[in-house]
Design a protein around this motif. Structure first.
Motif, PDB file in Angstrom:
ATOM      1  N   GLN A  93       0.830  -1.212   0.000  1.00 51.51           N
ATOM      2  CA  GLN A  93       0.000   0.000   0.000  1.00 51.51           C
ATOM      3  C   GLN A  93       0.855   1.249   0.000  1.00 51.51           C
ATOM      4  N   LYS A  94       1.909   1.216   0.823  1.00 54.63           N
ATOM      5  CA  LYS A  94       2.791   2.395   0.897  1.00 54.63           C
ATOM      6  C   LYS A  94       3.468   2.637  -0.440  1.00 54.63           C
ATOM      7  N   SER A 100       1.711   6.610  -6.804  1.00 57.00           N
ATOM      8  CA  SER A 100       0.539   7.192  -7.458  1.00 57.00           C
ATOM      9  C   SER A 100       0.172   8.552  -6.909  1.00 57.00           C
ATOM     10  N   SER A 101       1.095   9.189  -6.166  1.00 54.51           N
ATOM     11  CA  SER A 101       0.730  10.488  -5.578  1.00 54.51           C
ATOM     12  C   SER A 101       0.414  11.504  -6.661  1.00 54.51           C
ATOM     13  N   VAL A 102       1.142  11.419  -7.795  1.00 59.11           N
ATOM     14  CA  VAL A 102       0.885  12.372  -8.883  1.00 59.11           C
ATOM     15  C   VAL A 102      -0.405  12.011  -9.603  1.00 59.11           C
TER      16      VAL A 102
ATOM     17  N   LEU B 141      -4.889  -7.589   0.111  1.00 57.22           N
ATOM     18  CA  LEU B 141      -4.077  -6.365   0.127  1.00 57.22           C
ATOM     19  C   LEU B 141      -4.895  -5.181   0.647  1.00 57.22           C
ATOM     20  N   ASN B 142      -6.098  -5.029   0.109  1.00 55.69           N
ATOM     21  CA  ASN B 142      -6.943  -3.907   0.534  1.00 55.69           C
ATOM     22  C   ASN B 142      -7.436  -4.071   1.965  1.00 55.69           C
ATOM     23  N   TYR B 143      -7.763  -5.302   2.330  1.00 56.26           N
ATOM     24  CA  TYR B 143      -8.323  -5.557   3.658  1.00 56.26           C
ATOM     25  C   TYR B 143      -7.335  -5.153   4.757  1.00 56.26           C
TER      26      TYR B 143
END
Lengths: 280, 196
Positions: A93-94, A100-102, B141-143
């Motif tokens: 996620q990080k 994808s910040s841009v 991943l989302n969970y």
């Protein structure tokens, strides 16, 4: 499993070993015979493990948890496996967030507007072009403003009373009488030489009233551009108002000057008009 | 627990037949019942939960021929009754609590072996993740994307997006995670046997 009989809180107590034998046997019986109850208990256990790994348990619950789930190597391995899954998800996620910040703006925009990817690229390109044009325009506007500010500063400096008493090199004088615009009398001509740097216009004030200040505007005939001089003052006799401008400002053509008296309260008095031609 | 018995083939067949007439369904029930009893022994802080599970099945196997004729109700409850007797007979395991700080977590390997184990775990995790479908990997991943308080809202929104309830989402994730954990355990087991 009858939902009303076993709450999430009761399940958590059971999983932490904090129930009496009767309740324990009831829940365990459901666990082996009722598929729905089984999954519910296992998901509650999953949440409990997660809370432990996030260090969200109270000290007492943490102690109970470790007693039940962290005392054998097999149990600790299970905890490590769960932790590795959570760590992997958090790491992914990080990385995705950083990458994808841009594009997140576009992601949110497309999601909000329900746009398909095939429309996004032309819209993004159009927006980018618009941004570039706006930046160029803003830049030119800023440049123009800067030039104007520098020019105004130069005008103010040239027309400071103490400077007006000086006679710098490259100065030429031109005395103008009012009414030239209307063709009364010959039009004065300013012939610039190669070394002409500053032009001093001496505007003759024929009005009876004299004013503490005067305002002058110079226009090139046939052009929309005008030049407003800083506040001016009459000479000692009160009949001549002097103003100086840089010679490079004046190009070939006919120029018109409007001179107005300004009262102490800011009121505007009568206006005289002057005209001259620049050549050379 | 020291055991010297094994379920004879004919008793094993009778246990399956007692659990369900369909042999495939029965086989699944058998495997799940073993897992469930092991878990119950764990919850009751018994030492050697796997050994006690074997013992419970052995005891049932010895009586299964008679039980099929006399016992009324869900046979799994009889297994559970045997397990409860074993829990009463079995002393609670010695408390050997290990705190999180003392656990050899993969994030803080302090020795070469632990570092090796951490690497192995990571390798197994990635191998097993590749075996999941893209949808399942994305769901997991989302969970687990958020933690603590933020995760509650995140999972509620996630369930809404999927058009389901949070409870159903939890169960779905539990199943995927259970599959993933089993895969990782097998992978680690194979790796440790390979080193021996």
């Amino acid at each position: 499993m009858k939902e009303e009989t076993v709450t999430d809180a009761a399940l958590r107590q059971f999983l932490l070993g904090d129930v009496d034998d009767e309740e324990r046997q009831r829940i365990e019986s459901l666990f082996v015979t009722d598929a729905q109850a089984r999954e519910r208990i296992l998901t509650a256990e999953q949440d409990l493990v997660e809370d432990y790994l996030e260090d969200s348990l109270t000290a007492a619950d943490k102690e109970r948890f470790l007693d039940l789930y962290g005392s054998t190597s097999a149990q600790r391995q299970k905890l490590r496996i769960t932790k590795s899954i959570k760590d992997w998800a958090a790491g992914e996620q990080k990385a995705a967030a950083a990458g994808s910040s841009v594009s997140s703006f576009w992601g949110r925009l497309t999601a909000r507007l329900g746009l398909k990817p095939m429309f996004v690229i032309p819209i993004a390109a159009t927006a980018l072009i618009a941004i570039v044009i706006a930046l160029v325009w803003l830049n030119s506007r800023t440049g123009e403003r800067n030039r104007q500010a520098a020019f105004n500063q130069e005008l103010a400096r040239l027309n400071e009373p103490e400077r007006l008493r000086e006679t710098p090199a490259g100065l030429i004088l031109l005395t103008l009488r009012p009414g030239s615009v209307r063709g009364v009398g010959a039009q004065q001509e300013l012939v610039k030489a190669a070394d002409t740097q500053i032009v001093e216009l001496r505007l003759v004030w024929n009005q009876k009233e004299h004013y503490p200040g005067y305002r002058a505007i110079i226009r090139r005939v046939g052009s929309n551009e005008s030049l407003t001089l800083p506040p001016l003052h009459a000479d000692n006799d009160g009949n001549t108002i002097r103003l100086r401008i840089s010679a490079h400002v004046l190009t070939r053509g006919v120029y018109q000057v409007e001179l107005s008296g300004t009262g102490a309260d800011g009121s505007t008095g009568p206006t005289e008009e002057y005209q001259f031609t620049v050549s050379g | 627990m020291v055991r010297d018995s094994a379920i004879p083939p004919e008793s094993f067949d009778e246990i399956l037949a007692w659990l369900n007439a369909d042999r495939d369904v029965a086989a699944n029930l058998y495997v799940q019942l073993r897992d469930d009893l092991t878990k119950i022994f764990n919850w009751n802080r018994c030492s050697d939960p796997e050994g006690l599970t074997d013992e419970a099945f052995d005891r049932v196997a010895r009586k299964v021929h008679e039980l099929r004729k006399t016992f009324e109700g869900d046979p799994r409850l009889f297994f559970y009754g045997v397990a409860r007797n074993l829990i009463r007979e079995n002393p609670k395991k010695v408390k050997t609590q290990v705190s999180l700080e003392n656990m050899d977590l993969p994030a803080n390997p302090v020795s070469e072996t632990e570092a090796e184990n951490a690497n192995l775990l990571e390798e197994c995790l990635h191998t097993c993740l590749q075996k999941l479908s893209g949808d399942k990997r994305e769901l997991i991943l989302n969970y687990y994307a958020k933690e603590k308080q933020a995760k509650i809202r995140h999972r509620t929104e996630m369930a809404q997006r999927l058009g389901t309830s949070v409870e159903t989402l939890r169960v779905r994730v539990y199943r995927i995670r259970a599959t993933l954990e089993q895969c990782i355990e097998r992978c680690l087991d194979r790796a440790s046997r390979g080193k021996q």
